[in-house]
Design an enzyme around this catalytic site. Structure first.
Site, mmCIF file in Angstrom:
data_model
loop_
_atom_site.group_PDB
_atom_site.id
_atom_site.type_symbol
_atom_site.label_atom_id
_atom_site.label_comp_id
_atom_site.label_asym_id
_atom_site.label_seq_id
_atom_site.Cartn_x
_atom_site.Cartn_y
_atom_site.Cartn_z
ATOM 1 N N GLU A 81 -33.229 -17.067 14.248
ATOM 2 C CA GLU A 81 -32.479 -16.581 13.094
ATOM 3 C C GLU A 81 -32.012 -15.159 13.374
ATOM 4 O O GLU A 81 -32.164 -14.637 14.473
ATOM 5 C CB GLU A 81 -33.365 -16.632 11.831
ATOM 6 C CG GLU A 81 -34.654 -15.850 11.971
ATOM 7 C CD GLU A 81 -35.599 -16.013 10.782
ATOM 8 O OE1 GLU A 81 -35.125 -16.352 9.686
ATOM 9 O OE2 GLU A 81 -36.805 -15.811 10.961
ATOM 10 N N ASP A 141 -35.549 -6.593 7.077
ATOM 11 C CA ASP A 141 -34.346 -7.097 7.748
ATOM 12 C C ASP A 141 -33.306 -6.009 7.988
ATOM 13 O O ASP A 141 -32.139 -6.149 7.600
ATOM 14 C CB ASP A 141 -33.707 -8.237 6.933
ATOM 15 C CG ASP A 141 -34.702 -9.294 6.518
ATOM 16 O OD1 ASP A 141 -35.617 -9.590 7.307
ATOM 17 O OD2 ASP A 141 -34.576 -9.828 5.397
#
Length: 539
Positions: free
Chosen positions: A187, A15
């Site tokens: 997301e 991420d």
């Protein structure tokens, strides 16, 4: 320009959020249940990166005791507003079942090394928050929104609200500005502004092999947002044999010279089961803005194993043996982390030149287990330690472990029978995932009741073997059989898809199920990378 091999942050570094301040680049990545929270790497050239800090270091910022595996710190976003650094992050308390408990926080610091502030609570409406600093001075907080009524998954779009620094909270109206595309599971939002356009970058498709990056834009920050004409802008889905798989969740950075790069997570699967033992790693791609004001990945959308960067990467340290010694005055080496607790003094300390682990709960506990470990960053390696431990019975055990989570690990321990006779015991969850039960029969060997024991493991691709020797012996002896090291991976972490996120670790552990806090003392720890013919991607 030199060709640099991806990933730029090997091993579990998921991420990525990238930021440039002057000539300095920073990447923040998720740490999930591993403490301290958030990894921040620094570079001057985009090719060579050094870990500089883990900013969430104290109980007021982060307490993950009780957080399940692959919960904890998700998807940090690192930004700078011209005056200070801002870091937003989620502490996930539950992710499985109908509900997710996801608490979002903001911390700040005058410089990257800190001091980092106590957190300001933002919301709990979803995860993957980011903070966008608009050119009019306003700050916008965006995160995915979840709706437990939706089936089969609760992803309900991207929600935005203004953050008021003076008030120290979110203010004004909250609105869902993007519902995602047919790829689903939207997301990881990041907002940017360029040439009068607001750009919204998101991740879609889940975290498995359908993962992707989607880009949309609008003239108004509130939308409506139109989707890139060649969506997704990055994904490996169309080429299942490409070296970099699971590509998605990313961020954009501009160099001082005006070049554009895109960092993203990826996985490098091995074996016929496509298992990512190194977890989700950070890669980089060259990108460019087209005449239509849309961003494109050079040679994309499938990510490239090699990328042109301003300088070559120096891989000397990557291939060097890491010999970790312990010094009471220096503390634990930054390569190591532990699990969940903001009170590390309860699980370890350094006395003189020995690391002392204080036996707590069983390996795999979600509350307080004594385990310190470093990331596995190579497909093949050796690890070794020497330990002094005097267990009273079978409920006290300590040793060396290849660890993913409570559901899968391999663990060579020194323990004892009920009569106090010491023995070596190999614990494996190989045959029982995802239930997390031990595999039987357990391999064992009786050893003398006194004296230090040298413990080692060797991984060559998917093969793992344990070894030991006693104080008076020089040669290591194998104990147990050859195990399947490839299960210590995302795909076998208790969830076969979209649910396990952390990558493999190797380290030291101690448990005392009698509650007597038995101590295990370690003289050193060695991590030795090995080039092996079975490793597809190592050069």
């Amino acid at each position: 320009m030199p060709k640099v091999l991806n990933p730029i942050l090997p091993g579990f570094n998921a991420d990525p959020s990238i930021l440039r301040v002057g000539n300095d680049y920073y990447i923040a990545t998720s740490t999930f249940e591993w403490y301290p929270g958030v990894q921040i790497h620094h570079s001057r050239d985009l090719a060579n990166w050094t870990l500089v800090t883990r900013p969430l270091t104290r109980k007021t910022q982060l307490d993950m005791r009780g957080d399940p595996d692959s919960c904890g710190v998700w998807a940090p976003c690192l930004t700078h507003d011209g005056e200070q650094f801002w870091l937003v992050y989620t502490d996930v308390k539950r992710k499985d079942g109908a509900f997710k408990d996801t608490h979002n926080y903001i911390v700040t610091a005058p410089k990257i090394e800190g001091p980092w502030s106590d957190p300001v609570y933002a919301n709990s409406s979803g995860f993957d928050p980011s903070l966008f600093h608009d050119d009019d001075g306003k700050k916008w907080f965006v995160n995915m929104i979840q709706d437990h009524r939706r089936r089969p998954r609760s992803f309900a779009g991207i929600r935005m609200q203004e953050f008021g620094p003076r008030q120290g909270r979110l203010v004004g109206p909250s609105k869902t500005i993007f519902f995602g595309t047919e790829l689903d599971l939207v997301e990881a939002p990041h907002l940017y502004k360029r040439n009068g356009w607001y750009y919204l970058l998101t991740a879609e498709g889940g975290t498995g092999y359908e993962h992707a990056a989607t880009l949309a834009r609008s003239r108004d920050i509130w939308g409506p947002y139109e989707v890139h004409p060649k969506n997704p802008i990055l994904s490996s889905t169309s080429k299942p044999l490409a070296a970099l798989q699971r590509a998605g969740h990313g961020d954009i950075v501009e160099t001082p010279e005006g070049k554009t790069y895109f960092v993203h997570l990826c996985g490098r699967p091995t074996t016929q089961f496509r298992r990512c033992v190194l977890g989700r790693e950070t890669a980089i791609q060259e990108a460019y803005w087209g005449d239509d004001d849309w961003l494109y990945i050079k040679d994309g959308p499938v990510p490239s194993l090699y990328v042109d960067l301003p300088v070559a990467r120096d891989d000397t340290s990557y291939w060097s043996e890491q010999w970790y010694t312990f010094d009471e005055g220096k503390g634990l080496h930054q390569d190591f982390q532990w699990l969940r607790t903001p009170e590390p003094e309860r699980i370890f300390n350094i006395e003189g030149t020995q690391l002392q682990l204080i036996g707590r709960e069983a390996i795999g506990s979600w509350f307080e287990q004594s385990l310190i470990a470093r990331r596995q960053t190579h497909f093949s390696y050796d690890a070794e330690t020497t330990m002094d431990f005097s267990p009273e019975d079978e409920r006290q055990f300590a040793g060396i472990t290849a660890y993913y989570c409570r559901y899968n690990f391999f663990y060579l321990t020194v323990t004892a029978h009920a009569d106090g006779q010491r023995e070596l015991l190999v614990m494996s969850s190989e045959a029982s995932w995802p239930e997390g039960r031990l595999s039987f029969p357990l391999s064992s060997a009786q050893i003398p009741n006194e004296g230090k024991v040298r413990l080692a493991l060797k991984i060559r691709g998917r093969e793992l073997k344990f070894y030991y020797s006693l104080e008076e012996e020089r040669e290591l002896k194998q104990i147990g059989r050859t195990y399947d090291a490839s299960i210590v991976c995302d795909e076998c972490g208790g969830h076969q898809a979209h649910g396990s996120f952390t990558g493999a670790f190797v380290g030291l552990a101690c448990s005392d199920l009698n509650g007597l806090q038995a101590r295990a003392k370690f003289d050193y720890f060695v991590y030795r990378p090995v080039r092996h013919e079975s490793d597809r991607y190592e050069i």
